[in-house]
Design an enzyme around this catalytic site. Structure first.
Site, PDB file in Angstrom:
ATOM      1  CB  SER A 112      -9.393  10.023   7.214  1.00  0.00           C
ATOM      2  OG  SER A 112     -10.277  10.115   6.439  1.00  0.00           O
ATOM      3  CD  GLU A 234     -12.527   9.802  12.620  1.00  0.00           C
ATOM      4  OE1 GLU A 234     -12.955  11.028  12.669  1.00  0.00           O
ATOM      5  OE2 GLU A 234     -12.108   9.185  11.734  1.00  0.00           O
ATOM      6  CG  HIS A 302     -11.573  13.596  10.053  1.00  0.00           C
ATOM      7  ND1 HIS A 302     -12.009  12.276  10.417  1.00  0.00           N
ATOM      8  CD2 HIS A 302     -11.142  13.259   8.607  1.00  0.00           C
ATOM      9  CE1 HIS A 302     -11.988  11.289   9.064  1.00  0.00           C
ATOM     10  NE2 HIS A 302     -11.358  12.038   8.266  1.00  0.00           N
TER      11      HIS A 302
END
Length: 334
Positions: A112, A234, A302
């Site tokens: 992230s 992502e 995630h």
């Protein structure tokens, strides 16, 4: 190229909070995560901002950088893991002790917002970093999902081999529960990986969280995306309009003309705004007539469980046989 030593059970894992203060706002999940890793035999070293909060972040920029540097300079710490991401890890990049990391390479892992640190450290030192779990966000989950994440962690970081073929988890989830009131495993969905293309593609794996990369784009902390690279991207909790914008940014920068393939991870709680379209649909539209093969749904993202992916190493996607494997070493002998 720099490599950290492979982990051994009993090694010290240092954790830090480069952005959001998860140890303060999710104390129950934090304690569960610590207990899980300790039960697997690892020792944990708390960062100096553990339990602290400065509203949206764990501390000032300098305090957060010093928390990380203390772990980098500790010779007993062999792996450094964030508690969670957030939005502001890129603020730390000018203050990291890169020289200490060159002299004593450690496993740096996260995902992230921590993409900024993974890519920045790789760009500045050549150290292979790892797109993988965070302490609270990942290891605070309940079995069986947390066990699958841990198995990938062990497979990749405690191994000294130079080849590894990924196995698709049988199920996954992005169901959202309140972390402080969750007391059981989340429901799951059957898993599926899609391989859109033909033949084999081999290249350096580079990338991470799409939104975070925009925060270091064009800086000395963003590695150059080279011809032949395999791009891993992502994202999480975004609407379709933002995903289109992010993909279009990559297209405008010529990225899709250079990469040999794209790995598009699952998107946690994607908001299609009523269109019924997926991130894959958006990517294909943005690519237009560019014939870039896509591996869609990879579980380094995630969602749970999470598979560990080394950044900066060579991988091969076999689109005919539906496999993805690593072809280089990513750690050195213990």
């Amino acid at each position: 190229m720099l490599y950290a030593k492979a982990l051994s059970i009993g090694d010290e894992i240092g954790f830090f909070s480069p952005s959001s203060p998860a140890t303060a706002f999710a104390p129950n999940r934090f304690q569960r995560a610590k207990a899980y890793l300790k039960a697997q035999g690892f020792e944990l070293v708390e960062g100096s901002l553990t339990g602290k909060s400065d509203y949206y972040r764990s501390g000032s920029i300098r305090e957060r950088a010093e928390e990380l540097n203390q772990l980098i300079r500790d010779p007993n710490v062999r792996c450094i893991m964030p508690t969670i991401g957030g939005n502001n890890s890129n603020s730390l990049l000018p203050y990291i002790d890169y020289e200490a990391l060159r002299n004593d390479p450690k496993i740096i892992i996260g995902y992230s917002d921590v993409t900024a640190l993974l890519l920045g450290i790789y760009a500045q030192t050549g150290l292979i970093t790892f797109y993988g779990p965070a302490l609270v966000a990942s290891f605070g989950e309940y079995p069986p999902l947390v066990d699958e994440t841990f198995h990938s962690f062990i497979d990749l970081l405690c191994s000294e081999t130079n080849q590894y073929q990924y196995t698709m988890p049988s199920s996954w989830t992005d169901i959202k529960h309140d972390w402080e009131t969750q007391h059981s495993a989340k429901p799951v969905y059957p898993n599926e990986w899609q391989f859109i293309g033909k033949g084999k593609v081999t290249g350096r794996i580079i990338g991470g969280n799409l939104n975070t990369m925009a925060g270091i784009w064009g800086s000395r902390y963003m590695p150059e995306i080279k011809v032949g690279d395999i791009l891993l991207i992502e994202d999480s909790l975004k609407g379709i309009e933002n995903v289109e914008r992010s993909f279009a940014h990559l297209a405008a920068c010529g990225v899709f003309e250079r990469v040999s393939a794209i790995i598009l991870g699952k998107h946690e709680l994607f908001d299609n705004k009523g269109t019924g379209r997926t991130p894959l649909d958006v990517l294909i539209e943005v690519l237009a007539d560019k014939n870039v093969p896509i591996f869609y749904g990879f579980d380094s993202c995630h969602t749970h469980p999470m598979l560990v992916t080394p950044l900066g190493v060579r991988g091969t996607i076999d689109f005919d046989n539906h496999t993805f494997k690593l072809e280089d070493r990513w750690v050195k002998a213990k």
